[in-house]
Design a protein around this motif. Structure first.
Motif, PDB file in Angstrom:
ATOM      1  N   PHE A   1       0.621  -1.237  -0.047  1.00 29.86           N
ATOM      2  CA  PHE A   1      -0.151  -0.062  -0.025  1.00 29.86           C
ATOM      3  C   PHE A   1       0.830   1.233  -0.175  1.00 29.86           C
ATOM      4  CE2 PHE A   1      -2.009   3.672   2.579  1.00 29.86           C
ATOM      5  CZ  PHE A   1      -3.337   3.772   1.817  1.00 29.86           C
ATOM      6  N   MET A   2       0.469   2.214  -0.988  1.00 28.02           N
ATOM      7  CA  MET A   2       1.187   3.590  -0.642  1.00 28.02           C
ATOM      8  C   MET A   2       0.290   4.663  -0.655  1.00 28.02           C
ATOM      9  SD  MET A   2       2.868   6.394  -2.962  1.00 28.02           S
ATOM     10  CE  MET A   2       3.000   5.813  -4.779  1.00 28.02           C
ATOM     11  N   GLU A   3       0.548   5.644   0.195  1.00 27.36           N
ATOM     12  CA  GLU A   3      -0.448   6.627   0.286  1.00 27.36           C
ATOM     13  C   GLU A   3       0.537   7.939  -0.103  1.00 27.36           C
ATOM     14  OE1 GLU A   3      -1.025   8.010   4.289  1.00 27.36           O
ATOM     15  OE2 GLU A   3      -2.580   9.489   3.682  1.00 27.36           O
ATOM     16  N   ILE A   4      -0.258   8.633  -0.850  1.00 28.28           N
ATOM     17  CA  ILE A   4       0.352   9.878  -1.577  1.00 28.28           C
ATOM     18  C   ILE A   4      -0.290  10.740  -0.697  1.00 28.28           C
ATOM     19  CG2 ILE A   4      -0.255  11.433  -3.531  1.00 28.28           C
ATOM     20  CD1 ILE A   4      -0.668   9.028  -5.191  1.00 28.28           C
ATOM     21  N   GLY A   5       0.602  12.002  -0.346  1.00 26.84           N
ATOM     22  CA  GLY A   5       0.466  12.937   0.374  1.00 26.84           C
ATOM     23  C   GLY A   5       0.102  12.492   1.980  1.00 26.84           C
TER      24      GLY A   5
END
Ligand SMILES: [Zn+2]
Length: 289
Positions: free
Chosen positions: A84-88
């Protein structure tokens, strides 16, 4: 797969040195920095807001309830996800919630302001954090799920961000997005937060679909509190005294608990399949086939 931010070719290995153009990814305060020229200042946010945010979010009903909703949606719609990657990712509040709830998930967080990453790094030992411009995501089919929580409304080129998210997510994976709902709710809170827009449901669905995704769930949330929200936002419009952007976040303990209980009830309805047509924010889940 990782992409060179200079020449766009794929790079293997952990070092981020491009074998084609020999571009080496910069580091800022220990973090990989893909867009270091934008790290300190950008049009979308006040970087010094992070200190205030880091203090407020852990105790505030809205951030706590939004975290639970995000974690529920992640488990419900992407039970097979391993990355999982979170942007911002800001101060890392959402990622730290996900880490507690899903300790097996491999987590990454990106933020355009390196200042946010300093807070995040303290909360998130072992999570890969990098400074990145969401309009140029240097990954291809790398993550099972990418999240952007109240981020797109800060960025003029939101469609560009969505198509970059599409490229960076694996087939069979998808995205989780939250954005402020309803242009008519625009207030000084949006000005202060440097929002470019609040979304109509139709607009966010169109943009996400244009990027190639298939929308699998769309619901508004903070719906049961909408009357309160309208009152609060409109009162601000007519107030003569100086605007305090954080006043909505600084509420009494009892009120905070009450609002959180209401949002917990609302989440129960969303889990049961109710999709709200109106509310303060929108939650969207979409897949890449
Ligand atoms: Zn290169």
């Amino acid at each position: 797969m990782r992409l060179c931010t200079e020449c766009g070719k794929s790079v293997s290995g952990q070092e981020w040195e491009c074998p084609f153009c020999h571009h080496e990814t910069a580091r800022l305060a220990g973090h990989l920095a893909f867009a270091p020229e934008l790290a300190a200042d950008s049009e979308g946010f006040e970087a010094d807001y992070f200190a205030t945010l880091a203090q407020l979010e852990a105790g505030n009903f809205w951030f706590r309830a939004r975290n639970r909703l995000i974690i529920w949606a992640l488990k419900r719609y992407f039970p097979q996800a391993v990355s999982f990657m979170e942007i911002g990712c800001g101060t890392g509040f959402v990622l730290s919630g996900i880490k507690r709830a899903l300790p097996e998930l491999s987590l990454s967080g990106s933020e355009i302001f390196s200042e946010g990453l300093t807070f995040a790094a303290e909360r998130l030992p072992g999570v890969e954090l990098f400074q990145m411009d969401a309009r140029r995501i240097p990954f291809r089919e790398e993550f099972d799920v990418i999240g952007a929580f109240d981020v797109l409304e800060h960025i003029r080129q939101d469609e560009e961000v969505l198509s970059q998210m599409y490229q960076a997510v694996r087939k069979g994976g998808g995205i989780l997005v939250t954005v402020p709902h309803h242009p008519f709710l625009w207030s000084q809170v949006d000005d202060y937060a440097r929002h470019v827009r609040r979304y109509r449901a139709r607009e966010v669905v169109d943009k996400v679909s244009q990027a190639g995704f298939k929308v699998v769930r769309l619901t508004s949330f903070v719906s049961l509190l909408l009357p309160l929200l309208i009152l609060s936002r409109f009162r601000q419009r007519f107030q003569a005294e100086e605007f305090d952007a954080t006043s909505e976040l600084r509420i009494g303990h009892l009120m905070n608990r009450t609002l959180e209980t209401i949002l917990d009830g609302e989440r129960g309805l969303i889990r049961a399949g109710v999709s709200f047509p109106a509310g303060g924010s929108l939650l969207l889940v979409a897949r890449r086939d």
